[in-house]
Write a protein that holds these residues in place. Sequence first.
Motif, mmCIF file in Angstrom:
data_model
loop_
_atom_site.group_PDB
_atom_site.id
_atom_site.type_symbol
_atom_site.label_atom_id
_atom_site.label_comp_id
_atom_site.label_asym_id
_atom_site.label_seq_id
_atom_site.Cartn_x
_atom_site.Cartn_y
_atom_site.Cartn_z
ATOM 1 N N SER A 144 0.488 -0.864 0.427
ATOM 2 C CA SER A 144 -0.141 -0.057 0.013
ATOM 3 C C SER A 144 1.230 1.363 -0.161
ATOM 4 O O SER A 144 0.519 2.159 -0.372
ATOM 5 C CB SER A 144 -1.096 -0.198 1.187
ATOM 6 O OG SER A 144 -0.253 -0.071 2.550
ATOM 7 N N THR A 145 1.991 1.159 1.170
ATOM 8 C CA THR A 145 2.450 2.195 0.801
ATOM 9 C C THR A 145 3.882 2.576 -0.951
ATOM 10 O O THR A 145 4.330 3.614 -1.002
ATOM 11 C CB THR A 145 3.727 2.758 1.649
ATOM 12 O OG1 THR A 145 5.183 1.236 1.493
ATOM 13 C CG2 THR A 145 3.384 2.232 3.385
ATOM 14 N N GLU A 146 3.205 1.536 -1.253
ATOM 15 C CA GLU A 146 4.563 1.841 -3.018
ATOM 16 C C GLU A 146 3.405 1.821 -4.229
ATOM 17 O O GLU A 146 3.762 1.923 -5.192
ATOM 18 C CB GLU A 146 5.336 0.129 -3.057
ATOM 19 C CG GLU A 146 6.648 0.744 -2.280
ATOM 20 C CD GLU A 146 7.816 -0.688 -2.152
ATOM 21 O OE1 GLU A 146 7.133 -1.629 -2.976
ATOM 22 O OE2 GLU A 146 8.492 0.003 -1.099
ATOM 23 N N LYS A 147 1.988 1.840 -3.997
ATOM 24 C CA LYS A 147 1.397 1.893 -5.056
ATOM 25 C C LYS A 147 1.372 2.826 -6.058
ATOM 26 O O LYS A 147 0.120 2.870 -6.726
ATOM 27 C CB LYS A 147 -0.125 1.042 -4.656
ATOM 28 C CG LYS A 147 -1.166 2.180 -3.837
ATOM 29 C CD LYS A 147 -2.331 1.760 -3.307
ATOM 30 C CE LYS A 147 -3.229 2.978 -2.718
ATOM 31 N NZ LYS A 147 -4.389 2.514 -2.820
ATOM 32 N N ASN A 148 1.776 3.734 -5.433
ATOM 33 C CA ASN A 148 1.503 4.837 -6.237
ATOM 34 C C ASN A 148 2.556 5.440 -7.388
ATOM 35 O O ASN A 148 2.792 5.803 -8.021
ATOM 36 C CB ASN A 148 0.889 6.175 -5.419
ATOM 37 C CG ASN A 148 -0.681 6.147 -5.173
ATOM 38 O OD1 ASN A 148 -1.804 5.661 -6.409
ATOM 39 N ND2 ASN A 148 -1.104 6.602 -4.013
ATOM 40 N N GLN A 149 3.497 4.157 -6.866
ATOM 41 C CA GLN A 149 4.949 4.349 -7.584
ATOM 42 C C GLN A 149 4.478 3.824 -9.371
ATOM 43 O O GLN A 149 3.449 3.409 -9.781
ATOM 44 C CB GLN A 149 5.722 3.459 -7.058
ATOM 45 C CG GLN A 149 6.512 3.703 -6.102
ATOM 46 C CD GLN A 149 7.129 3.092 -4.946
ATOM 47 O OE1 GLN A 149 7.991 2.120 -6.082
ATOM 48 N NE2 GLN A 149 8.017 3.401 -4.236
ATOM 49 N N ARG A 150 5.371 4.884 -10.038
ATOM 50 C CA ARG A 150 5.147 5.369 -11.317
ATOM 51 C C ARG A 150 5.532 3.872 -11.951
ATOM 52 O O ARG A 150 4.311 2.968 -12.931
ATOM 53 C CB ARG A 150 5.774 6.058 -11.861
ATOM 54 C CG ARG A 150 5.451 6.394 -13.854
ATOM 55 C CD ARG A 150 6.452 7.129 -14.457
ATOM 56 N NE ARG A 150 8.004 7.017 -15.448
ATOM 57 C CZ ARG A 150 8.268 6.985 -15.489
ATOM 58 N NH1 ARG A 150 8.871 8.256 -14.721
ATOM 59 N NH2 ARG A 150 9.366 6.444 -16.500
ATOM 60 N N ILE A 151 6.353 3.129 -11.398
ATOM 61 C CA ILE A 151 6.649 1.749 -12.390
ATOM 62 C C ILE A 151 6.080 0.977 -12.053
ATOM 63 O O ILE A 151 5.186 -0.113 -13.181
ATOM 64 C CB ILE A 151 7.892 0.856 -11.082
ATOM 65 C CG1 ILE A 151 8.709 0.157 -11.875
ATOM 66 C CG2 ILE A 151 7.884 0.311 -9.871
ATOM 67 C CD1 ILE A 151 8.551 -0.009 -13.839
ATOM 68 N N TYR A 152 4.843 0.565 -11.300
ATOM 69 C CA TYR A 152 3.611 -0.120 -10.782
ATOM 70 C C TYR A 152 2.696 0.028 -11.500
ATOM 71 O O TYR A 152 2.046 -0.859 -12.213
ATOM 72 C CB TYR A 152 3.038 -0.547 -9.484
ATOM 73 C CG TYR A 152 4.688 -1.219 -8.404
ATOM 74 C CD1 TYR A 152 4.637 -2.441 -8.792
ATOM 75 C CD2 TYR A 152 4.786 -0.284 -7.622
ATOM 76 C CE1 TYR A 152 5.597 -2.771 -7.960
ATOM 77 C CE2 TYR A 152 5.356 -0.225 -7.050
ATOM 78 C CZ TYR A 152 6.196 -2.484 -7.165
ATOM 79 O OH TYR A 152 6.904 -1.891 -6.410
ATOM 80 N N HIS A 153 2.425 1.752 -12.001
ATOM 81 C CA HIS A 153 1.100 1.447 -12.877
ATOM 82 C C HIS A 153 1.832 1.133 -14.716
ATOM 83 O O HIS A 153 1.016 1.069 -15.604
ATOM 84 C CB HIS A 153 1.005 3.409 -13.014
ATOM 85 C CG HIS A 153 0.052 3.580 -11.754
ATOM 86 N ND1 HIS A 153 -0.943 3.338 -11.921
ATOM 87 C CD2 HIS A 153 0.502 3.718 -10.018
ATOM 88 C CE1 HIS A 153 -1.410 4.094 -10.297
ATOM 89 N NE2 HIS A 153 -0.306 3.966 -9.809
#
Length: 119
Positions: A78-87
Motif C-alpha cells: 500500500s505504501t508503494e502502490k502509486n509508484q510509476r513503475i507499478y502503473h
Amino acid sequence: MRPHKILVSIADITSNPHHFKIKEIASEHISRMIEDVDAAVVNNDFAGPAGLGKKQTIFVEPLNKDSKQWINIICARSTEKNQRIYHEIVKAYQSKKTKQLYRKFYGDKQIAAWDVKLK
C-alpha cells in the motif's frame, strides 16, 4: 450447493439422487487421474498441460459475478502502490499483446479480465 460461497467442499452437497461416489482430490492431481474416474472437475491451469480440451469437456463454468473470485490481480504494498513503475506494469499487462498471448497459449480457456463486465 450453496450459491455464492467462495470455497465449497463435499459437505456442501445437499442432494445426490444418482448416488455418485464423490471424492475431493487436490487440483494438481486430478488431470493425471482422468482415466481412472468417470468425471472430474479440472482447473484450467491443469487441463491444458494435461492435454484435456473440447473433446473431453462436458461443462464450462459461465462467466459471471461469481467468477470474480478467480480473477488474478496485480498487487503492490500500500505504501508503494502509486509508484510509476507499478502503473507501467499494469499498462503493459493490460495490452492487446497480452490478450493475443492468452489466445495463443490458452485458446478460449482463459481470458483477459480487465475489460470484462461481469453480470
